[in-house]
Design a protein around this motif. Sequence first.
Motif, PDB file in Angstrom:
ATOM      1  N   TYR A 159       0.602  -1.092  -0.071  1.00  0.00           N
ATOM      2  CA  TYR A 159       0.288   0.101  -0.162  1.00  0.00           C
ATOM      3  C   TYR A 159       0.871   1.334   0.004  1.00  0.00           C
ATOM      4  O   TYR A 159       2.074   1.393   0.358  1.00  0.00           O
ATOM      5  CB  TYR A 159      -0.829  -0.031   1.313  1.00  0.00           C
ATOM      6  CG  TYR A 159      -1.643  -1.349   1.574  1.00  0.00           C
ATOM      7  CD1 TYR A 159      -2.600  -1.478   0.598  1.00  0.00           C
ATOM      8  CD2 TYR A 159      -1.195  -2.310   2.443  1.00  0.00           C
ATOM      9  CE1 TYR A 159      -3.427  -2.698   0.900  1.00  0.00           C
ATOM     10  CE2 TYR A 159      -1.873  -3.486   2.538  1.00  0.00           C
ATOM     11  CZ  TYR A 159      -2.866  -3.705   1.701  1.00  0.00           C
ATOM     12  OH  TYR A 159      -3.807  -4.886   1.903  1.00  0.00           O
ATOM     13  N   ILE A 211      -3.106   0.406  -4.090  1.00  0.00           N
ATOM     14  CA  ILE A 211      -2.596  -0.595  -3.848  1.00  0.00           C
ATOM     15  C   ILE A 211      -1.606  -1.050  -4.965  1.00  0.00           C
ATOM     16  O   ILE A 211      -2.000  -0.553  -6.176  1.00  0.00           O
ATOM     17  CB  ILE A 211      -3.582  -1.837  -3.754  1.00  0.00           C
ATOM     18  CG1 ILE A 211      -3.260  -3.189  -3.439  1.00  0.00           C
ATOM     19  CG2 ILE A 211      -4.798  -1.919  -4.972  1.00  0.00           C
ATOM     20  CD1 ILE A 211      -4.038  -4.244  -3.033  1.00  0.00           C
ATOM     21  N   PHE A 222     -11.239   4.362   0.342  1.00  0.00           N
ATOM     22  CA  PHE A 222     -10.401   4.397   1.381  1.00  0.00           C
ATOM     23  C   PHE A 222      -9.834   5.890   1.468  1.00  0.00           C
ATOM     24  O   PHE A 222      -8.576   5.704   0.872  1.00  0.00           O
ATOM     25  CB  PHE A 222      -9.522   3.238   1.573  1.00  0.00           C
ATOM     26  CG  PHE A 222     -10.030   1.921   1.642  1.00  0.00           C
ATOM     27  CD1 PHE A 222     -10.365   1.588   3.081  1.00  0.00           C
ATOM     28  CD2 PHE A 222     -10.203   1.089   0.658  1.00  0.00           C
ATOM     29  CE1 PHE A 222     -11.281   0.249   3.197  1.00  0.00           C
ATOM     30  CE2 PHE A 222     -11.075  -0.064   0.711  1.00  0.00           C
ATOM     31  CZ  PHE A 222     -11.328  -0.544   1.914  1.00  0.00           C
ATOM     32  N   TYR A 242      -5.989   2.381   8.091  1.00  0.00           N
ATOM     33  CA  TYR A 242      -6.154   1.337   7.152  1.00  0.00           C
ATOM     34  C   TYR A 242      -5.234  -0.027   6.832  1.00  0.00           C
ATOM     35  O   TYR A 242      -5.700  -0.966   6.929  1.00  0.00           O
ATOM     36  CB  TYR A 242      -6.247   2.045   5.761  1.00  0.00           C
ATOM     37  CG  TYR A 242      -7.333   3.006   5.534  1.00  0.00           C
ATOM     38  CD1 TYR A 242      -8.702   2.571   6.053  1.00  0.00           C
ATOM     39  CD2 TYR A 242      -7.167   4.101   4.845  1.00  0.00           C
ATOM     40  CE1 TYR A 242      -9.880   3.645   5.673  1.00  0.00           C
ATOM     41  CE2 TYR A 242      -8.064   5.190   4.616  1.00  0.00           C
ATOM     42  CZ  TYR A 242      -9.658   4.748   5.049  1.00  0.00           C
ATOM     43  OH  TYR A 242     -10.504   5.679   5.033  1.00  0.00           O
ATOM     44  N   ILE A 243      -4.029   0.508   7.181  1.00  0.00           N
ATOM     45  CA  ILE A 243      -3.000  -0.752   7.106  1.00  0.00           C
ATOM     46  C   ILE A 243      -3.253  -1.552   8.085  1.00  0.00           C
ATOM     47  O   ILE A 243      -3.174  -2.706   7.965  1.00  0.00           O
ATOM     48  CB  ILE A 243      -1.528   0.008   7.343  1.00  0.00           C
ATOM     49  CG1 ILE A 243      -1.350   0.953   5.895  1.00  0.00           C
ATOM     50  CG2 ILE A 243      -0.607  -1.149   7.286  1.00  0.00           C
ATOM     51  CD1 ILE A 243      -1.531   0.033   4.691  1.00  0.00           C
ATOM     52  N   GLU A 249      -6.074  -2.279   9.494  1.00  0.00           N
ATOM     53  CA  GLU A 249      -7.428  -2.992   9.031  1.00  0.00           C
ATOM     54  C   GLU A 249      -7.312  -3.982   8.172  1.00  0.00           C
ATOM     55  O   GLU A 249      -7.550  -5.072   8.266  1.00  0.00           O
ATOM     56  CB  GLU A 249      -8.416  -2.023   8.537  1.00  0.00           C
ATOM     57  CG  GLU A 249      -9.115  -1.125   9.603  1.00  0.00           C
ATOM     58  CD  GLU A 249     -10.189  -0.174   8.940  1.00  0.00           C
ATOM     59  OE1 GLU A 249     -10.675  -0.463   7.747  1.00  0.00           O
ATOM     60  OE2 GLU A 249     -10.257   1.001   9.539  1.00  0.00           O
ATOM     61  N   PHE A 250      -6.223  -3.589   7.118  1.00  0.00           N
ATOM     62  CA  PHE A 250      -5.819  -4.472   5.951  1.00  0.00           C
ATOM     63  C   PHE A 250      -5.163  -5.791   6.526  1.00  0.00           C
ATOM     64  O   PHE A 250      -5.203  -6.943   5.726  1.00  0.00           O
ATOM     65  CB  PHE A 250      -5.243  -3.925   5.034  1.00  0.00           C
ATOM     66  CG  PHE A 250      -5.881  -2.733   4.324  1.00  0.00           C
ATOM     67  CD1 PHE A 250      -7.340  -2.759   4.357  1.00  0.00           C
ATOM     68  CD2 PHE A 250      -5.286  -1.754   3.785  1.00  0.00           C
ATOM     69  CE1 PHE A 250      -7.959  -1.836   3.494  1.00  0.00           C
ATOM     70  CE2 PHE A 250      -5.916  -0.890   2.919  1.00  0.00           C
ATOM     71  CZ  PHE A 250      -7.449  -0.844   2.705  1.00  0.00           C
ATOM     72  N   LYS A 251      -4.394  -5.541   7.521  1.00  0.00           N
ATOM     73  CA  LYS A 251      -3.719  -6.823   8.136  1.00  0.00           C
ATOM     74  C   LYS A 251      -4.468  -8.211   8.639  1.00  0.00           C
ATOM     75  O   LYS A 251      -4.444  -9.085   8.383  1.00  0.00           O
ATOM     76  CB  LYS A 251      -2.599  -6.314   9.265  1.00  0.00           C
ATOM     77  CG  LYS A 251      -1.643  -5.652   9.144  1.00  0.00           C
ATOM     78  CD  LYS A 251      -0.781  -5.496  10.171  1.00  0.00           C
ATOM     79  CE  LYS A 251       0.545  -4.506   9.942  1.00  0.00           C
ATOM     80  NZ  LYS A 251       1.192  -4.331  10.746  1.00  0.00           N
ATOM     81  N   ASN A 256      -7.855  -8.113   7.409  1.00  0.00           N
ATOM     82  CA  ASN A 256      -8.956  -8.177   6.335  1.00  0.00           C
ATOM     83  C   ASN A 256      -8.450  -7.488   5.021  1.00  0.00           C
ATOM     84  O   ASN A 256      -8.993  -6.388   4.793  1.00  0.00           O
ATOM     85  CB  ASN A 256     -10.146  -7.588   6.672  1.00  0.00           C
ATOM     86  CG  ASN A 256     -11.097  -8.090   5.805  1.00  0.00           C
ATOM     87  OD1 ASN A 256     -11.191  -8.966   5.076  1.00  0.00           O
ATOM     88  ND2 ASN A 256     -12.299  -7.341   5.893  1.00  0.00           N
ATOM     89  N   PRO A 257      -7.346  -7.894   4.444  1.00  0.00           N
ATOM     90  CA  PRO A 257      -6.954  -7.247   3.307  1.00  0.00           C
ATOM     91  C   PRO A 257      -7.953  -7.272   2.289  1.00  0.00           C
ATOM     92  O   PRO A 257      -8.784  -7.965   2.046  1.00  0.00           O
ATOM     93  CB  PRO A 257      -5.751  -8.126   2.690  1.00  0.00           C
ATOM     94  CG  PRO A 257      -5.832  -9.291   3.376  1.00  0.00           C
ATOM     95  CD  PRO A 257      -6.815  -9.193   4.590  1.00  0.00           C
ATOM     96  N   PRO A 258      -7.863  -6.064   1.465  1.00  0.00           N
ATOM     97  CA  PRO A 258      -8.840  -6.029   0.126  1.00  0.00           C
ATOM     98  C   PRO A 258      -8.590  -6.996  -0.751  1.00  0.00           C
ATOM     99  O   PRO A 258      -7.576  -7.381  -1.156  1.00  0.00           O
ATOM    100  CB  PRO A 258      -8.616  -4.267  -0.071  1.00  0.00           C
ATOM    101  CG  PRO A 258      -7.469  -4.218   0.252  1.00  0.00           C
ATOM    102  CD  PRO A 258      -7.065  -4.867   1.501  1.00  0.00           C
ATOM    103  N   ASN A 259      -9.533  -7.327  -1.522  1.00  0.00           N
ATOM    104  CA  ASN A 259      -9.429  -8.018  -2.647  1.00  0.00           C
ATOM    105  C   ASN A 259     -10.505  -7.680  -3.636  1.00  0.00           C
ATOM    106  O   ASN A 259     -11.188  -6.910  -3.388  1.00  0.00           O
ATOM    107  CB  ASN A 259      -9.614  -9.598  -2.106  1.00  0.00           C
ATOM    108  CG  ASN A 259     -11.216 -10.008  -1.980  1.00  0.00           C
ATOM    109  OD1 ASN A 259     -12.318  -9.688  -2.900  1.00  0.00           O
ATOM    110  ND2 ASN A 259     -11.170 -10.428  -0.740  1.00  0.00           N
TER     111      ASN A 259
END
Length: 154
Positions: A39, A107, A122, A133-134, A136-138, A140-143
């Motif tokens: 990111y 990303i 975001f 956000y980083i 949160e992404f750990k 639940n990473p965006p896909n």
Amino acid sequence: MKRKEIIEFTLFILGVIGIVIFKISDNKKNKDIFSNMNYAIGVIQQYDPGQAYVAWVPNSYQLTIRSPKITFAYSINKIEYYQNYGSETFYVPNDNGIKKGEKYIVIYNLKKPKEARMLFDFPIADSTDFMRYIQEFKANPPNSEQLRKMKNEK
């Protein structure tokens, strides 16, 4: 069939094949980005919300639709990158509220950092947003599938 009709039909078929090839390429690139991602903070350089309009072409009217397009900058290890694409490649909202200079999560592909997508869901007002956000992404990473659903809900 007249020669002109054969040429027009051939050009049409070649156009369709070209669109399919570009779409497959875009999908592969998006998949590569999401399979090996990191990111950054992206800054909008240019935004075109796209539009639909009717133009007069001799002897007929023609509907033209331009999709939204984005150009943004992001920095990785003090190297500045620029990326641009239209909504046919990856989600770009059709929203005139998006302004030059706004920041969003980007990303990018760790192996090919020049390949990146902006995540408009975001926004970043300051560095604490980015860090939040980083974190949160750990968990639940965006896909790309999630983002596609978010796009369709809007």
